[in-house]
Scaffold this motif. Structure first.
Motif, PDB file in Angstrom:
ATOM      1  N   LEU A  36      -3.277   9.450   3.336  1.00 31.72           N
ATOM      2  CA  LEU A  36      -4.214   8.347   3.182  1.00 31.72           C
ATOM      3  C   LEU A  36      -3.514   7.012   3.129  1.00 31.72           C
ATOM      4  N   THR A  37      -2.628   6.909   2.570  1.00 31.57           N
ATOM      5  CA  THR A  37      -2.024   5.633   2.347  1.00 31.57           C
ATOM      6  C   THR A  37      -1.601   5.484   3.696  1.00 31.57           C
ATOM      7  N   ASP A  38      -0.910   6.385   4.423  1.00 29.65           N
ATOM      8  CA  ASP A  38      -0.400   5.968   5.913  1.00 29.65           C
ATOM      9  C   ASP A  38      -1.488   5.359   6.715  1.00 29.65           C
ATOM     10  N   VAL A  66       0.744   6.661  -6.900  1.00 27.57           N
ATOM     11  CA  VAL A  66      -0.386   7.623  -7.401  1.00 27.57           C
ATOM     12  C   VAL A  66       0.024   8.856  -7.814  1.00 27.57           C
ATOM     13  N   THR A  75      -2.810  12.264  -0.492  1.00 28.66           N
ATOM     14  CA  THR A  75      -2.449  10.661  -0.957  1.00 28.66           C
ATOM     15  C   THR A  75      -1.622   9.901   0.029  1.00 28.66           C
ATOM     16  N   GLN A  76      -0.628  10.606   0.306  1.00 30.96           N
ATOM     17  CA  GLN A  76       0.433  10.041   1.238  1.00 30.96           C
ATOM     18  C   GLN A  76      -0.137   9.743   2.495  1.00 30.96           C
ATOM     19  N   GLY A 113       0.688   4.267  -2.806  1.00 29.78           N
ATOM     20  CA  GLY A 113       0.606   5.671  -2.617  1.00 29.78           C
ATOM     21  C   GLY A 113       1.653   6.511  -3.411  1.00 29.78           C
ATOM     22  N   VAL A 170       0.886  -1.197  -0.099  1.00 25.95           N
ATOM     23  CA  VAL A 170      -0.008   0.112  -0.002  1.00 25.95           C
ATOM     24  C   VAL A 170       0.781   1.302   0.111  1.00 25.95           C
ATOM     25  N   THR A 171       2.126   1.233   0.759  1.00 22.46           N
ATOM     26  CA  THR A 171       2.824   2.249   0.631  1.00 22.46           C
ATOM     27  C   THR A 171       3.427   2.397  -0.773  1.00 22.46           C
ATOM     28  N   GLN A 199      -2.605   2.016   5.771  1.00 22.12           N
ATOM     29  CA  GLN A 199      -1.514   1.096   6.107  1.00 22.12           C
ATOM     30  C   GLN A 199      -1.724   0.709   7.650  1.00 22.12           C
TER      31      GLN A 199
END
Length: 318
Positions: free
Chosen positions: A301-303, A249, A298-299, A246, A242-243, A306
């Motif tokens: 949301l990625t965190d 994206v 986006t980062q 991100g 998932v990281t 995760q």
């Protein structure tokens, strides 16, 4: 989870604020003067001074920055100098097209990644691994300005089954079947490099998980490879994947500029190209800051995703 998000928000805001300073400063270092473009080559100095005062370019640079930042906080970036029209409207229209393109590319990249990575690990054959490595290498090595024309040549000229470019004339929601035809080639062109990078990472992550002690124990207990991969290795490999997703994206949004130009897709990429070519300061600044804000969001949301997948992250943050 709420505490984890609140701990991350200040750094995200600081990044966007620092980016706004850099964007505002760098834009004014670019050669060219929008006043000269607006006034024309035969304008008198008085006419140029009047235009400069009307646009607020006669104010000190610090005042200009604070005024622009306040306008961005109010979500009212003003009017475009040269492209023409309200910036909010221009960005809104381009953003819809870019989000549709990036969203379609992201969906394709995820599907291709899951099929290729999980399928390759389940097959567990040298020939399949060699084929996947070759395809991944080609997808990463070939830039979008090469794969784009190749896709057009193949699917719009030699095999005329898809439109060569543009967007659906009646909008995306009037005829979804037509919209998919317009979206398929640019989305595939944009998705291939991201899918290749994700496939390589997820494949290695799955193989690493299959070498862990719990996997050895499961095999000793008679658990089949398919069940082990799908129920144990894949969930454990997803947080790290998932990281990487991100990061991809951001790559998709950056690559959309070229893809939109190749397929005549009227999104933010084409709008940015017009704004930069005409030295349209307010529009360029708004588009660049929007890009940074989307990437930071986006980062974040990625965190969060995760942390949801891996409780150790949010427990460590607490």
């Amino acid at each position: 989870m709420t505490r984890y998000v609140l701990r991350r928000l200040p750094s995200a805001v600081l990044v966007v604020l620092a980016a706004s300073v850099v964007i505002f400063s760098v834009i004014r270092l670019v050669p060219g003067d929008p006043v000269a473009t607006l006034a024309g080559p035969d304008a008198t100095p008085e006419a140029r001074d009047a235009i400069r005062a009307e646009l607020g370019l006669d104010e000190p640079v610090v005042v200009q920055y604070l005024q622009w930042l306040a306008a961005m906080v109010r979500l009212d970036p003003g009017q475009s100098y040269l492209v023409g029209g309200d910036i909010s409207r221009l960005v809104r229209e381009g953003l819809v097209n870019t989000l549709v393109l990036a969203g379609g590319a992201l969906l394709l990249a995820v599907v291709l990644t899951l099929v290729a990575a999980v399928g390759g690990v389940l097959a567990h054959r040298r020939g399949v691994d060699t084929l996947l490595n070759g395809v991944n290498t080609a997808a990463v090595a070939l830039p979008t300005f090469v794969t784009g024309p190749l896709l057009v040549l193949l699917f719009a000229v030699l095999l005329p089954v898809l439109p060569a470019g543009g967007t659906p004339p009646e909008g995306f929601w009037a005829r979804p079947d037509i919209s998919v035809q317009f979206l398929l080639m640019p989305a595939l062109c944009l998705a291939l490099p991201a899918a290749a990078a994700l496939t390589r990472f997820l494949s290695e992550a799955l193989r690493t998980e299959l070498e862990q002690p719990y996997a050895t124990t499961a095999r000793a207990l008679g658990v089949g490879r398919r069940r082990l991969v799908l129920t144990q290795a894949l969930p454990n490999a997803l947080p790290a994947a998932v990281t990487v997703l991100g990061v991809q994206v951001g790559t998709l949004l950056g690559g959309a500029v070229l893809v939109e130009a190749i397929f005549a897709w009227p999104g933010l990429g084409m709008l940015a190209e017009q704004a930069i070519s005409s030295r349209d300061y307010p529009l360029v600044q708004t588009l660049l800051l929007l890009s940074v804000a989307v990437f930071v969001a986006t980062q974040l949301l990625t965190d969060v995703v995760q942390a949801l997948l891996d409780p150790r992250i949010r427990l460590g943050a607490s």
